[in-house]
Design a protein around this motif. Structure first.
Motif, mmCIF file in Angstrom:
data_model
loop_
_atom_site.group_PDB
_atom_site.id
_atom_site.type_symbol
_atom_site.label_atom_id
_atom_site.label_comp_id
_atom_site.label_asym_id
_atom_site.label_seq_id
_atom_site.Cartn_x
_atom_site.Cartn_y
_atom_site.Cartn_z
ATOM 1 N N TRP A 87 0.844 -1.275 0.121
ATOM 2 C CA TRP A 87 0.082 -0.119 0.034
ATOM 3 C C TRP A 87 0.674 1.239 0.235
ATOM 4 N N ILE A 88 1.753 1.301 0.944
ATOM 5 C CA ILE A 88 2.523 2.398 0.864
ATOM 6 C C ILE A 88 3.553 2.694 -0.214
ATOM 7 N N GLY A 89 4.112 1.612 -0.743
ATOM 8 C CA GLY A 89 4.875 1.551 -2.031
ATOM 9 C C GLY A 89 4.146 1.975 -3.214
ATOM 10 N N ALA A 90 2.916 1.575 -3.421
ATOM 11 C CA ALA A 90 2.021 2.028 -4.406
ATOM 12 C C ALA A 90 1.866 3.585 -4.254
ATOM 13 N N GLY A 91 1.579 3.971 -3.122
ATOM 14 C CA GLY A 91 1.344 5.178 -2.835
ATOM 15 C C GLY A 91 2.389 6.186 -3.407
ATOM 16 N N LEU A 92 3.482 5.876 -3.067
ATOM 17 C CA LEU A 92 4.698 6.683 -3.248
ATOM 18 C C LEU A 92 5.012 6.456 -4.584
ATOM 19 N N VAL A 93 4.887 5.440 -5.421
ATOM 20 C CA VAL A 93 5.079 5.204 -6.765
ATOM 21 C C VAL A 93 4.177 6.131 -7.598
ATOM 22 N N LEU A 94 2.760 6.063 -7.296
ATOM 23 C CA LEU A 94 2.029 6.534 -8.377
ATOM 24 C C LEU A 94 2.191 8.212 -8.581
ATOM 25 N N PRO A 95 2.404 9.032 -7.710
ATOM 26 C CA PRO A 95 2.618 10.330 -8.041
ATOM 27 C C PRO A 95 3.546 10.798 -9.219
ATOM 28 N N TYR A 96 4.781 9.767 -9.228
ATOM 29 C CA TYR A 96 5.797 9.899 -10.226
ATOM 30 C C TYR A 96 5.343 9.407 -11.356
ATOM 31 N N TYR A 97 4.446 8.293 -11.566
ATOM 32 C CA TYR A 97 4.090 7.785 -12.785
ATOM 33 C C TYR A 97 2.912 8.691 -13.219
ATOM 34 N N GLY A 98 2.166 9.536 -12.424
ATOM 35 C CA GLY A 98 1.471 10.426 -12.983
ATOM 36 C C GLY A 98 1.906 11.527 -13.406
#
Length: 210
Positions: A87-98
């Motif tokens: 959960w935390i990892g996905a939350g940190l990765v998604l802004p960069y991908y966005g």
């Protein structure tokens, strides 16, 4: 008086979680398959760039569903830690991908129309910003940890196919290194992660625990 058990969250059916994990595999397969080669402005301005990164983001969103079901199927604390770190990892990765998907796409489209915009400088300013890059790297590391913990939980569960978590863990472990490899290797990594997600998802689908 209300029984405490009635206040508990209803478990996620393993078939639903399994389907979500299989779908995540499809997204991770499409990500490198659709992503155009290179990082020139014309490439980033393309619709294929937007679509490929969108697929990756959906994949990251879907991954924790399978780990949530895994938590309900085993008492191994590793499953709990896998869910939290994913959960935390996905939350940190998604802004960069966005930002890669939407922000750089807009900048690249303008650079194609106005060559003096200097797309490469702007792209590098974002990609190597300490906070943005740090969040992204931390997120991928946490996802890799989640994959390893999930594989260990599956291995020790006694009810799931032991090897079903291994390709899933390998795919997440190699997510960061694959960025520095040729397109063919990145596509192979997408296949590996897709196999891992599909295998784990089908294992959850067939489980009778929930």
């Amino acid at each position: 008086m209300t029984n405490d058990s009635s206040l508990r969250t209803r478990p996620v059916p393993t078939r639903l979680a399994g389907a979500a994990t299989v779908a995540a595999g499809a997204m991770f397969l499409l990500y490198p398959a659709v992503r155009p080669a290179g990082d020139a402005a014309e490439v980033v301005a393309s619709g294929a760039w937007v679509a490929s990164h969108f697929f990756a983001m959906i994949g990251f969103i879907l991954v924790p569903f399978g780990l949530y079901a895994l938590l309900q199927m085993t008492d191994d604390r590793r499953a709990r830690y896998a869910l939290v770190t994913s959960w935390i990892g996905a939350g940190l990765v998604l802004p960069y991908y966005g930002a890669e998907d939407f922000g750089l796409h807009v900048i690249a489209a303008r650079a194609v129309r106005e060559p003096n915009v200097g797309f490469t400088e702007l792209a590098e300013a974002f990609r190597f910003d300490p906070l943005a890059a740090g969040m992204f790297a931390a997120g991928l590391i946490l996802l890799a940890v989640a994959g390893v913990l999930a594989a260990l939980a599956v291995w020790r569960s006694g009810t799931l196919q032991r090897w079903s978590g291994v390709p899933f863990a390998a795919g997440l472990l190699l997510f960061f290194p694959q960025f520095y490899t040729p397109a063919a290797v990145r596509t192979a990594h997408g296949v590996l992660l897709a196999v891992g997600c599909v295998w784990l998802g089908m294992t959850l689908w067939r489980s009778r625990r929930i």
